[in-house]
Design a protein around this motif. Structure first.
Motif, PDB file in Angstrom:
ATOM      1  N   CYS A 123       0.830  -1.199   0.000  1.00  0.00           N
ATOM      2  CA  CYS A 123       0.000   0.000   0.000  1.00  0.00           C
ATOM      3  C   CYS A 123       0.872   1.259   0.000  1.00  0.00           C
ATOM      4  CB  CYS A 123      -0.897  -0.023   1.235  1.00  0.00           C
ATOM      5  SG  CYS A 123      -1.936   1.434   1.374  1.00  0.00           S
ATOM      6  N   VAL A 125      -0.157   4.085   0.905  1.00  0.00           N
ATOM      7  CA  VAL A 125      -0.582   4.927   2.028  1.00  0.00           C
ATOM      8  C   VAL A 125       0.075   4.466   3.329  1.00  0.00           C
ATOM      9  CG1 VAL A 125      -2.577   5.752   3.363  1.00  0.00           C
ATOM     10  CG2 VAL A 125      -2.790   5.405   0.881  1.00  0.00           C
ATOM     11  N   CYS A 126      -0.002   3.124   3.601  1.00  0.00           N
ATOM     12  CA  CYS A 126       0.451   2.670   4.923  1.00  0.00           C
ATOM     13  C   CYS A 126       1.504   1.557   4.864  1.00  0.00           C
ATOM     14  CB  CYS A 126      -0.750   2.208   5.756  1.00  0.00           C
ATOM     15  SG  CYS A 126      -1.419   0.617   5.254  1.00  0.00           S
ATOM     16  N   CYS A 141      -5.727  -2.677   0.129  1.00  0.00           N
ATOM     17  CA  CYS A 141      -4.793  -2.791   1.244  1.00  0.00           C
ATOM     18  C   CYS A 141      -5.440  -3.570   2.390  1.00  0.00           C
ATOM     19  CB  CYS A 141      -4.406  -1.387   1.711  1.00  0.00           C
ATOM     20  SG  CYS A 141      -3.418  -1.416   3.223  1.00  0.00           S
ATOM     21  N   CYS A 144      -5.199  -0.487   5.774  1.00  0.00           N
ATOM     22  CA  CYS A 144      -6.076   0.696   5.839  1.00  0.00           C
ATOM     23  C   CYS A 144      -7.248   0.617   4.872  1.00  0.00           C
ATOM     24  CB  CYS A 144      -5.266   1.960   5.566  1.00  0.00           C
ATOM     25  SG  CYS A 144      -4.730   2.143   3.858  1.00  0.00           S
TER      26      CYS A 144
END
Ligand SMILES: [Zn+2]
Length: 289
Positions: A123, A125-126, A141, A144
């Motif tokens: 991911c 993002v995270c 993901c 998240c």
């Protein structure tokens, strides 16, 4: 115009099925449902240079991409779980030139999707691992829940035209004698027209007026969209960026025609027919002076 390479797959992509588990299971259970045979990212071909389709044989839907329906027949590709390749090995281009145009388009979609899966395992993002969903047309993901969808990278590829001639150039990595249209990635905050003008100025020192879009093709190394354009150059003096372009010259229709016909006295070697630069050059020679 002859359709550009890697277009014309003609499958019904059946987008609505991707999120419909029952109908997806039905497609997977179809008596003629089949999976594209691939060696990593590259196509497995039979003796007649045709794609090979294998029975489903217990493939889990989570590891398949629904390419679409060929008539009634559901066609899948495996999610190959291989390292990304990016550009292709030279042998592959010989193989592509032998492929049927429609089959090349089907394989190209499977290749681009697999490159995308291979490059989006975590991911953005995270950092948690992601898993395929939407019948292979997305990744989600596990941490998240962020969803990612297959991307294409837009590239402008263009011929500057001046006084009945077009500009062709060569990169250092091209085979000897090969010249082609200039090209470059479109950047955030740019229109197609602005990218064409910027690339021609950066690579060849040209100022251009009107830019005209001609045609496009998906390019599966790894997942570009090539947008072919013509640009009217204000003059013909060149200032080459030699880190990008080894050499470039202006050529008239007779010269381009000779190159496309692979004539022995041609002023350059044309790009291969599956490349959109070839399509663009052929389109241009067919226009009136
Ligand atoms: Zn995440």
């Amino acid at each position: 115009m002859i359709p550009p390479g890697f277009t014309g797959a003609g499958l019904d992509r059946a987008d609505q099925l991707r999120v419909d588990a029952a109908r997806l299971a039905e497609a997977l259970a179809h008596a003629e449902a089949s999976v594209l045979a691939m060696q990593g990212l590259e196509p497995e071909l039979d003796e007649a240079s045709r794609l090979v389709w294998s029975p489903i044989n217990g493939h889990a839907i989570e590891r398949l991409i629904l390419l679409g329906f060929d008539g009634e027949v559901p066609r899948f590709a495996p999610i190959a779980d291989v390292a990304p390749h990016g550009t292709a090995a030279m042998y592959l281009f010989k193989l592509i030139s032998e492929l049927d145009a429609r089959e090349a388009a089907i394989w190209a979609a499977a290749r681009s999707l697999n490159e995308w899966h291979a490059r989006h395992r975590f991911c953005g993002v995270c950092g948690t691992p992601t898993e395929p969903f939407r019948a292979g047309w997305g990744r989600r993901c596990g941490g998240c829940g962020a969803e990612n969808f297959p991307r294409v990278d837009p590239v402008v590829i263009m011929l500057a035209e001046h006084d009945g001639r077009v500009l062709v150039g060569r990169q250092h990595r091209y085979p000897p004698g090969r010249y082609s249209a200039l090209a470059g990635f479109l950047e955030p905050g740019e229109s197609i027209e602005e990218a064409v003008a910027r690339e021609l100025f950066e690579e060849a020192g040209l100022r251009v007026g009107a830019v005209r879009y001609v045609t496009s093709q998906p390019w599966p190394f790894p997942y570009s969209l090539m947008m072919a354009c013509m640009a009217e150059a204000e003059d013909d003096s060149l200032t080459l960026d030699t880190t990008e372009i080894e050499a470039a010259f202006w050529v008239d229709r007779a010269g381009v025609r000779a190159a496309l016909d692979a004539a022995p006295d041609a002023p350059f070697q044309a790009p291969p027919p599956y490349a959109i630069a070839h399509t663009l050059l052929r389109w241009w020679v067919e226009q009136e002076d």
